[in-house]
Design a protein around this motif. Sequence first.
Motif, PDB file in Angstrom:
ATOM      1  N   ILE A 379      25.107  -9.769  16.891  1.00  0.00           N
ATOM      2  CA  ILE A 379      25.191 -11.343  16.257  1.00  0.00           C
ATOM      3  C   ILE A 379      24.226 -12.412  17.451  1.00  0.00           C
ATOM      4  CG2 ILE A 379      26.341 -13.465  15.874  1.00  0.00           C
ATOM      5  CD1 ILE A 379      28.711 -12.246  14.521  1.00  0.00           C
ATOM      6  N   ASN A 380      23.285 -12.677  17.131  1.00  0.00           N
ATOM      7  CA  ASN A 380      22.571 -13.771  17.996  1.00  0.00           C
ATOM      8  C   ASN A 380      21.893 -12.633  19.202  1.00  0.00           C
ATOM      9  OD1 ASN A 380      23.123 -15.295  16.136  1.00  0.00           O
ATOM     10  ND2 ASN A 380      23.854 -16.968  17.513  1.00  0.00           N
ATOM     11  N   GLY A 381      21.893 -11.463  19.224  1.00  0.00           N
ATOM     12  CA  GLY A 381      21.387 -10.534  20.250  1.00  0.00           C
ATOM     13  C   GLY A 381      22.577  -9.867  21.023  1.00  0.00           C
ATOM     14  N   VAL A 382      23.882 -10.085  20.398  1.00  0.00           N
ATOM     15  CA  VAL A 382      24.857  -9.459  21.439  1.00  0.00           C
ATOM     16  C   VAL A 382      25.602  -8.628  20.398  1.00  0.00           C
ATOM     17  CG1 VAL A 382      27.057  -9.865  22.622  1.00  0.00           C
ATOM     18  CG2 VAL A 382      25.040 -11.291  22.985  1.00  0.00           C
ATOM     19  N   SER A 383      25.832  -7.257  20.751  1.00  0.00           N
ATOM     20  CA  SER A 383      26.761  -6.461  20.017  1.00  0.00           C
ATOM     21  C   SER A 383      28.044  -6.267  20.691  1.00  0.00           C
ATOM     22  CB  SER A 383      25.946  -5.140  19.844  1.00  0.00           C
ATOM     23  OG  SER A 383      26.723  -4.049  19.048  1.00  0.00           O
ATOM     24  N   HIS A 384      28.916  -6.736  19.929  1.00  0.00           N
ATOM     25  CA  HIS A 384      30.431  -6.884  20.694  1.00  0.00           C
ATOM     26  C   HIS A 384      30.964  -5.451  20.881  1.00  0.00           C
ATOM     27  CE1 HIS A 384      34.556  -8.154  21.412  1.00  0.00           C
ATOM     28  NE2 HIS A 384      34.765  -7.300  20.576  1.00  0.00           N
ATOM     29  N   VAL A 385      31.671  -5.476  22.035  1.00  0.00           N
ATOM     30  CA  VAL A 385      32.441  -4.107  22.344  1.00  0.00           C
ATOM     31  C   VAL A 385      33.736  -4.541  22.690  1.00  0.00           C
ATOM     32  CG1 VAL A 385      32.438  -2.296  24.163  1.00  0.00           C
ATOM     33  CG2 VAL A 385      30.222  -3.050  23.310  1.00  0.00           C
ATOM     34  N   ASP A 386      34.660  -3.704  22.166  1.00  0.00           N
ATOM     35  CA  ASP A 386      36.256  -3.807  22.569  1.00  0.00           C
ATOM     36  C   ASP A 386      36.591  -3.099  23.689  1.00  0.00           C
ATOM     37  OD1 ASP A 386      37.158  -5.351  20.301  1.00  0.00           O
ATOM     38  OD2 ASP A 386      36.805  -3.770  18.894  1.00  0.00           O
ATOM     39  N   VAL A 420      22.129  -6.694  23.381  1.00  0.00           N
ATOM     40  CA  VAL A 420      22.815  -5.903  24.484  1.00  0.00           C
ATOM     41  C   VAL A 420      24.351  -5.828  24.085  1.00  0.00           C
ATOM     42  CG1 VAL A 420      21.592  -6.990  26.308  1.00  0.00           C
ATOM     43  CG2 VAL A 420      23.233  -8.329  25.382  1.00  0.00           C
ATOM     44  N   ALA A 421      25.117  -4.905  24.686  1.00  0.00           N
ATOM     45  CA  ALA A 421      26.441  -4.336  24.033  1.00  0.00           C
ATOM     46  C   ALA A 421      27.142  -5.017  25.230  1.00  0.00           C
ATOM     47  CB  ALA A 421      26.487  -3.072  23.810  1.00  0.00           C
ATOM     48  N   GLN A 422      28.352  -5.830  24.934  1.00  0.00           N
ATOM     49  CA  GLN A 422      29.415  -6.537  25.773  1.00  0.00           C
ATOM     50  C   GLN A 422      30.264  -7.321  24.854  1.00  0.00           C
ATOM     51  OE1 GLN A 422      26.334  -9.024  27.974  1.00  0.00           O
ATOM     52  NE2 GLN A 422      27.523 -10.626  27.211  1.00  0.00           N
ATOM     53  N   PRO A 423      31.066  -7.612  25.273  1.00  0.00           N
ATOM     54  CA  PRO A 423      32.354  -8.378  24.640  1.00  0.00           C
ATOM     55  C   PRO A 423      31.495  -9.832  24.299  1.00  0.00           C
ATOM     56  CG  PRO A 423      33.437  -7.445  26.543  1.00  0.00           C
ATOM     57  CD  PRO A 423      32.031  -7.141  26.568  1.00  0.00           C
ATOM     58  N   ASN A 424      31.796 -10.254  22.820  1.00  0.00           N
ATOM     59  CA  ASN A 424      31.196 -11.339  22.406  1.00  0.00           C
ATOM     60  C   ASN A 424      32.012 -12.399  22.414  1.00  0.00           C
ATOM     61  OD1 ASN A 424      29.069 -13.096  21.765  1.00  0.00           O
ATOM     62  ND2 ASN A 424      28.434 -11.721  19.823  1.00  0.00           N
ATOM     63  N   VAL A 425      32.381 -13.450  23.125  1.00  0.00           N
ATOM     64  CA  VAL A 425      33.101 -14.616  22.844  1.00  0.00           C
ATOM     65  C   VAL A 425      32.506 -15.744  22.980  1.00  0.00           C
ATOM     66  CG1 VAL A 425      35.292 -15.555  24.106  1.00  0.00           C
ATOM     67  CG2 VAL A 425      34.772 -13.155  24.087  1.00  0.00           C
ATOM     68  N   GLN A 518      28.727  -5.875  14.917  1.00  0.00           N
ATOM     69  CA  GLN A 518      28.332  -7.264  14.582  1.00  0.00           C
ATOM     70  C   GLN A 518      29.589  -8.173  14.131  1.00  0.00           C
ATOM     71  OE1 GLN A 518      26.149  -7.685  10.706  1.00  0.00           O
ATOM     72  NE2 GLN A 518      24.606  -7.816  12.189  1.00  0.00           N
ATOM     73  N   GLN A 519      30.032  -8.558  15.281  1.00  0.00           N
ATOM     74  CA  GLN A 519      31.187  -9.613  15.375  1.00  0.00           C
ATOM     75  C   GLN A 519      31.122 -10.284  16.588  1.00  0.00           C
ATOM     76  OE1 GLN A 519      35.138  -7.686  16.122  1.00  0.00           O
ATOM     77  NE2 GLN A 519      33.842  -5.560  16.181  1.00  0.00           N
ATOM     78  N   LEU A 520      32.186 -11.396  16.740  1.00  0.00           N
ATOM     79  CA  LEU A 520      32.480 -12.032  17.880  1.00  0.00           C
ATOM     80  C   LEU A 520      33.782 -13.022  17.883  1.00  0.00           C
ATOM     81  CD1 LEU A 520      32.177 -15.361  17.114  1.00  0.00           C
ATOM     82  CD2 LEU A 520      29.597 -14.901  17.297  1.00  0.00           C
ATOM     83  N   TYR A 521      34.339 -13.352  18.950  1.00  0.00           N
ATOM     84  CA  TYR A 521      35.657 -14.046  19.062  1.00  0.00           C
ATOM     85  C   TYR A 521      35.402 -15.565  19.290  1.00  0.00           C
ATOM     86  CZ  TYR A 521      38.165  -9.584  18.164  1.00  0.00           C
ATOM     87  OH  TYR A 521      38.796  -8.531  17.672  1.00  0.00           O
ATOM     88  N   PHE A 522      35.947 -16.217  18.485  1.00  0.00           N
ATOM     89  CA  PHE A 522      35.857 -17.746  18.951  1.00  0.00           C
ATOM     90  C   PHE A 522      37.464 -17.857  19.803  1.00  0.00           C
ATOM     91  CE2 PHE A 522      33.250 -18.582  15.185  1.00  0.00           C
ATOM     92  CZ  PHE A 522      32.694 -19.354  16.062  1.00  0.00           C
TER      93      PHE A 522
END
Length: 558
Positions: A379-386, A420-425, A518-522
């Motif tokens: 999402i918006n250039g960031v690939s979420h990683v758990d 880029v792959a990283q936690p997306n918050v 393809q996810q993020l956290y609020f």
Amino acid sequence: MAGRSQAVLCILLSSLAAFALVQAEDPYLFFTWNVTYGTISPMGVPQQVIMINNQFPGPNINSTSNNNLIVNVFNNLDEPLLFSWNGIQQRKNSWMEGMPGTNCPIPPGKNYTYHFQPKDQIGSYFYFPSTGFQKAAGGFGGLRTNSRLLIPVPYADPEDDYTVLIGDWYTKSHTALRKKLDAGKLLGRPDGVLMNGKTGKTGGKDDEPLFTLKQGKTYKIRICNVGIKTSLNFRIQGHSMKLVEMDGSHVVQNVYDSLDVHLGQCYAVLVTADQTPRDYYMVTSTRFTKYMLSATGIIRYVDASGAKLGGPPSSALPEAPVGWAWSLNQFRSYRWNLTASAARPNPQGSYHYGQINITRTIKILNTAGPVDGKLRYGINGVSHVDGETPLKLAEYFGVGEKVFKYNTIVDDPTDTKTIVAQPNVLNATFRDFIEIIFENTEKSIQSWHLDGYSFFPVAIETGKWSPEKRKNYNLLDAVSRHSIEVYPKSWAAIMLTFDNAGMWNLRTNLWERYYLGQQLYFSVLSPNYSLRDEYNIPDNAELCGLVKGMPMPKPYTP
């Protein structure tokens, strides 16, 4: 004697008061789940599936608004397990959301007890396993929340209440599918479609019915798309459907011959057994695909004793609609029933959403590309990683800076070619009223879900979004719901109030994309750290990663 009588009376009154206090608490429903692998052949090929109490799909949860649901899950798989409750808002309680960013998974051979309430909610929902691509192996089931008896619903009580779980299906195991995704490859087309765990067959004379109907009676049928890749159409041979609820909201009761049910969505319809007594097919088939896959299930007319009436169903199945413009027009026909007396989501009053000023606009754009030579989605250039430490726990225990950074994406992206792959918050301000724009530049349909909230989908249109498009918004009676589709080369706008403190997942319902990031956290923090806004961490919470063995933080206070 008088003193003794007064003492006895005081004791009696105290006991009655305590009893009344206990009775005032919302009822408890208890469930024990044994989660195992099992070998069955839903499509004629033996394969390993995830079963709950030896059932596939899993058992239905039948509850009422505000019930306390106690689900004790025993994980007898060979890998960690989490359950998420699709559409249940978990007011002030993201501790029970069951997503990898909020909870530590249940280790193999261990158990964990979920305790949550469908607070101020009614409607049709489902649960599913949220880790390790396990959703592709089953482990899902229906979850219904009925209105309390004192709150009328806008239709007469049905004769019976049935749940239909539809979804695409692969015959390969979830571990084989997961291995393919880990190698950077997509899954390709599904092998078929299931309806309550079966494909059904057309023309069989001895097929058992999924449900039975009595002549002249009206039934509620809840339809949920629990699949991982494909939008589906649902229809019933020879019968029309009166739509009464979707994703937890009563709606204006239009009549449809068929319904497009997109990934993650649930609908409830009323169907009257007013046709010639015999068997009829329920049909579900793929939409917006170059291939056609379908499944059937029989509804059977019976007499008062339960004996079959009439002959087998006709082999002439009703056809599905063609094109996505038809589906878009169906979406535009949905309206919230503003006169229904029922639990309303967003109790702070944000159901008057058209009268609230927008404080923030977030645009969501797809991103896809290689990371370390393997395909990722974002999402918006960031690939979420758990990571090993769930985001919510890291934040709560004060070690968030060691696990993730806030605001890894911008609200109005311009460059989504790199990834880029990283936690997306994203950090969200408590009680802000916001607008989210989902812009789909692709040729395929998308579906999105937000945990913890119901939102108002105020518009779906073709092309690109711009601020001038707000003049076309439905600011009166958009249906409050938790999932929304976005058609090819189109955009969708939703509005909501961030009035539920916690860490909440925004994700695509296309599960291979979800798995690939393809996810993020609020992060929605209570500024007062108060129990009025958020519950304390449960005593039985699993701790893992950096927080394992750490002392519990100071609890929130009233």
